[in-house]
Design an enzyme around this catalytic site. Structure first.
Site, mmCIF file in Angstrom:
data_model
loop_
_atom_site.group_PDB
_atom_site.id
_atom_site.type_symbol
_atom_site.label_atom_id
_atom_site.label_comp_id
_atom_site.label_asym_id
_atom_site.label_seq_id
_atom_site.Cartn_x
_atom_site.Cartn_y
_atom_site.Cartn_z
ATOM 1 N N ASP A 32 13.077 -2.732 13.735
ATOM 2 C CA ASP A 32 13.316 -1.405 14.312
ATOM 3 C C ASP A 32 13.919 -1.600 15.698
ATOM 4 O O ASP A 32 13.878 -2.704 16.259
ATOM 5 C CB ASP A 32 11.999 -0.632 14.404
ATOM 6 C CG ASP A 32 11.702 0.122 13.110
ATOM 7 O OD1 ASP A 32 12.662 0.554 12.441
ATOM 8 O OD2 ASP A 32 10.519 0.277 12.772
ATOM 9 N N TYR A 91 14.332 -7.269 8.886
ATOM 10 C CA TYR A 91 14.428 -5.862 9.267
ATOM 11 C C TYR A 91 13.703 -5.658 10.589
ATOM 12 O O TYR A 91 12.531 -6.005 10.729
ATOM 13 C CB TYR A 91 13.823 -4.937 8.190
ATOM 14 C CG TYR A 91 14.036 -3.509 8.607
ATOM 15 C CD1 TYR A 91 15.219 -2.849 8.302
ATOM 16 C CD2 TYR A 91 13.097 -2.847 9.394
ATOM 17 C CE1 TYR A 91 15.458 -1.564 8.753
ATOM 18 C CE2 TYR A 91 13.325 -1.567 9.856
ATOM 19 C CZ TYR A 91 14.511 -0.933 9.523
ATOM 20 O OH TYR A 91 14.747 0.337 9.987
ATOM 21 N N ARG A 114 20.820 -5.444 0.691
ATOM 22 C CA ARG A 114 21.139 -4.185 0.018
ATOM 23 C C ARG A 114 22.014 -3.421 0.991
ATOM 24 O O ARG A 114 21.860 -3.540 2.205
ATOM 25 C CB ARG A 114 19.867 -3.366 -0.265
ATOM 26 C CG ARG A 114 19.118 -3.792 -1.487
ATOM 27 C CD ARG A 114 19.844 -3.557 -2.791
ATOM 28 N NE ARG A 114 19.808 -2.169 -3.228
ATOM 29 C CZ ARG A 114 20.628 -1.676 -4.164
ATOM 30 N NH1 ARG A 114 21.555 -2.438 -4.717
ATOM 31 N NH2 ARG A 114 20.532 -0.409 -4.533
ATOM 32 N N ARG A 134 0.858 -1.186 0.000
ATOM 33 C CA ARG A 134 0.000 0.000 0.000
ATOM 34 C C ARG A 134 0.892 1.233 0.000
ATOM 35 O O ARG A 134 2.069 1.156 0.392
ATOM 36 C CB ARG A 134 -0.932 0.017 1.213
ATOM 37 C CG ARG A 134 -0.232 0.163 2.516
ATOM 38 C CD ARG A 134 -1.158 0.026 3.699
ATOM 39 N NE ARG A 134 -0.421 0.438 4.895
ATOM 40 C CZ ARG A 134 -0.576 1.580 5.518
ATOM 41 N NH1 ARG A 134 -1.473 2.445 5.111
ATOM 42 N NH2 ARG A 134 0.139 1.886 6.579
ATOM 43 N N ARG A 149 -2.518 9.983 3.943
ATOM 44 C CA ARG A 149 -3.405 10.508 4.995
ATOM 45 C C ARG A 149 -4.248 11.634 4.423
ATOM 46 O O ARG A 149 -3.718 12.520 3.751
ATOM 47 C CB ARG A 149 -2.571 11.046 6.153
ATOM 48 C CG ARG A 149 -1.791 9.954 6.847
ATOM 49 C CD ARG A 149 -1.001 10.550 8.014
ATOM 50 N NE ARG A 149 -0.139 9.539 8.589
ATOM 51 C CZ ARG A 149 1.023 9.788 9.161
ATOM 52 N NH1 ARG A 149 1.472 11.020 9.246
ATOM 53 N NH2 ARG A 149 1.739 8.807 9.663
ATOM 54 N N ARG A 163 18.757 9.960 0.407
ATOM 55 C CA ARG A 163 18.356 10.795 1.549
ATOM 56 C C ARG A 163 19.509 11.707 1.945
ATOM 57 O O ARG A 163 20.681 11.359 1.763
ATOM 58 C CB ARG A 163 18.005 9.929 2.768
ATOM 59 C CG ARG A 163 16.823 9.024 2.535
ATOM 60 C CD ARG A 163 16.200 8.552 3.824
ATOM 61 N NE ARG A 163 17.063 7.646 4.555
ATOM 62 C CZ ARG A 163 16.764 7.152 5.746
ATOM 63 N NH1 ARG A 163 15.643 7.506 6.355
ATOM 64 N NH2 ARG A 163 17.571 6.307 6.352
ATOM 65 N N GLU A 202 23.160 9.861 1.776
ATOM 66 C CA GLU A 202 23.003 8.401 1.817
ATOM 67 C C GLU A 202 22.805 7.871 0.390
ATOM 68 O O GLU A 202 21.890 8.297 -0.302
ATOM 69 C CB GLU A 202 21.791 8.080 2.682
ATOM 70 C CG GLU A 202 21.517 6.603 2.842
ATOM 71 C CD GLU A 202 20.213 6.372 3.607
ATOM 72 O OE1 GLU A 202 20.178 6.568 4.828
ATOM 73 O OE2 GLU A 202 19.219 6.005 2.948
#
Ligand code: FAD
Length: 366
Positions: free
Chosen positions: A350, A348, A248, A171, A175, A279, A300
Site C-alpha cells: 500500500d 503488494y 495479474r 479469513r 464484523r 469494480r 475495472e
C-alpha cells in the site's frame, strides 16, 4: 560526501527517496518511462466533472502510522473521505465489508448475537477443505460464498475457487457491528487537488525527465551516476535472464457520463461472474465535490498479464517467490543499485508501506 543518484521511477518509492536524498544534500535526477509523474497513483483532472480521475485504479490513502501521516501531509491536505464500499450482486446492493447491516440484508439478523448464531448455522461440515470453495462453505456458508466470493474470485484469478488452493483465503473479514469503514486505520483520506500534485510538490527543485526508459540507456545512465535506485520490475533490470515474474493485470475503461451522479458512491464491487468488470468507481465521490453536471466513472476489468501490459498484482505462488529470490541473489552482484518499491521488491505494497520502506532504505544511503 555528496553523491549523484539516479532514481528510476517517480511513484511513491522513487519520489520519497528523491526528496530525502536532495534534502540530505545529495544530487539526484528522476526518470520515468511514462509521460507523467506519480506511477500508479497518478490522477488526471477531468474538467467537465470537476474531479480527479484515479487513472490506474482507485487509491485511498490510509495508515495507522502518525509518522507517515505527518510526512504525506507535508505535501497535501486530505479530505475526510472514508471508504465505504457497496457490493452489487444480481439485483441487490449490499453493505461491504461484511458487517451487521450486510447480515441483516442477507439473513435478517438484527443484533450481534443473532448474527453470530446465524453464521454458525450457515457453516457446512467439511472436515478437510481441499480448495477455496470448500474452505468458504465450511467457514462462512453458501450464501456469503456465492454472494461475495465465488464470482469475484473467478474473475479476479481467472479460475473457479474449486481450482484455487484453500491457502489463498486465510479469513473472510466479518464484523458483527454496523461499522462499514473498509479500513481499520486511524488516518484516511483523499488528497485535495489529486495525487499528482503530491508528486509535483515532492519533486519540486529536482530534475525529472519523463518518457525515458532506463533499460534503453542503461550503460550511459549507470556510468553518469554513483548510485541507482530502481523501482521498475526487478526481472526487467536483468533482461529477464532467469525468466519472467508473473502478474495479474487490470484494464481501465474511463468514461465521462452526461449525468450528475452515476452510482451514488465512490466504489462498487460487482461480484457476479457474468458481469465482466469487478469494480466501478465514480471519482467525484472521492473528491467529495458534487458541483458538476457530468461525472467521471471507471470500469475495472481483470486482465491476463503479458509482457508490455501494466504489472498490477504479483502472483504469490511458490514458483514466483523462488524466482524472485534468485533475482535478489543477482542483485547482490550490483551493489551500486538499490531495488525498491512494489516492482523492485515484487510484493503488494500500500502507499503508506511504500513510503515507510523508502524512508528506512534512504537512511542507509545518505
Ligand atoms: P509505481 O507507482 O508503480 O511506480 C513505479 C514507476 O517506475 C512507474 O511510474 C513506472 O513507469 C516507472 N518505471 C518502471 N520501469 C521503468 C524503466 N525501465 N524506466 C523508467 N521508469 C520506469 N495503495 C493504497 O495505499 N491504497 C489504495 O487504495 C490502493 N489502491 C490500489 C489500487 C490498484 C488497482 C493498484 C494497482 C494499487 C493500489 N495501491 C493502493 C497500491 C499503490 O498503487 C502502490 O503502493 C504504489 O503505487 C507503489 O509505488 P511504487 O513507487 O513502488 O510503484
Amino acid at each position: 560526501m555528496t553523491k549523484n543518484f539516479l532514481i528510476v521511477g517517480s511513484g511513491f518509492y522513487g519520489s520519497t527517496c528523491a526528496r530525502e536524498l536532495i534534502d540530505a544534500g545529495h544530487r539526484c535526477t528522476v526518470i520515468d518511462k511514462r509521460d507523467h509523474v506519480g506511477g500508479n497513483c497518478y490522477t488526471r483532472y477531468v474538467e467537465e466533472a470537476d474531479c480527479h480521475e484515479h487513472t490506474y485504479g482507485a487509491h485511498i490513502f490510509h495508515t495507522s502510522s502518525e509518522k507517515i501521516w505527518k510526512y504525506v501531509n507535508r505535501f497535501a491536505s486530505f479530505n475526510h473521505y472514508v471508504n465505504r464500499v457497496k457490493v452489487s450482486h444480481k439485483s441487490k446492493i449490499y453493505s461491504f465489508p461484511i458487517n451487521l447491516f450486510t447480515l441483516y440484508q442477507l439473513f435478517g439478523a438484527k443484533t450481534p448475537k443473532e448474527a453470530m448464531a446465524c453464521l454458525e448455522g450457515k457453516k457446512i461440515l467439511i472436515e478437510k477443505p481441499k480448495n477455496m470453495e470448500e474452505w468458504c462453505l465450511a467457514n462462512v456458508g453458501r450464501e456469503i460464498y456465492e454472494t461475495f466470493i465465488e464470482g469475484y474470485s473467478t474473475k479476479q484469478w481467472a479460475r473457479h475457487p474449486r481450482e484455487l488452493p484453500a491457502s489463498i483465503i486465510k479469513r473472510v473479514p466479518i464484523r458483527l457491528n454496523f461499522d462499514d469503514n473498509y479500513f481499520d486505520d486511524r488516518y484516511q483520506g483523499i488528497p485535495i487537488g489529486g495525487y499528482t500534485s503530491i508528486f509535483e510538490k515532492m519533486l519540486e527543485d529536482i530534475p525529472v525527465e519523463l518518457e525515458v526508459d532506463f533499460l534503453k540507456h542503461r550503460d550511459d545512465l549507470m556510468a553518469k551516476h554513483d548510485h541507482v535506485i530502481f523501482t521498475g520490475p526487478i526481472d526487467s533490470f536483468f533482461n529477464y535472464s532467469l525468466g519472467h515474474l508473473e502478474y495479474r493485470s487490470l484494464k481501465f475503461d474511463h468514461q465521462l457520463l452526461d449525468l450528475p451522479d452515476f452510482q451514488g458512491n465512490a466504489v462498487f464491487n460487482h461480484t457476479e461472474a457474468k458481469v465482466p468488470f469487478t469494480r466501478t468507481y465514480e471519482h467525484k465521490h472521492f473528491d467529495m465535490n458534487y458541483s458538476a453536471n457530468k461525472t467521471s466513472v471507471t470500469f475495472e476489468y481483470p486482465e491476463k498479464w503479458e509482457p508490455g501490459k501494466i504489472e498490477i498484482y504479483p502472483v504469490n505462488t511458490e514458483e514466483n517467490q523462488s524466482l524472485f529470490l534468485r533475482y535478489q541473489e543477482l542483485a547482490k552482484e550490483v551493489p551500486e543499485v538499490t531495488f525498491g518499491g512494489r516492482l523492485g521488491q515484487y510484493r503488494y505494497y500500500d502507499m503508506h508501506q511504500v513510503i515507510a520502506s523508502a524512508l528506512s532504505k534512504v537512511r542507509l544511503l545518505v
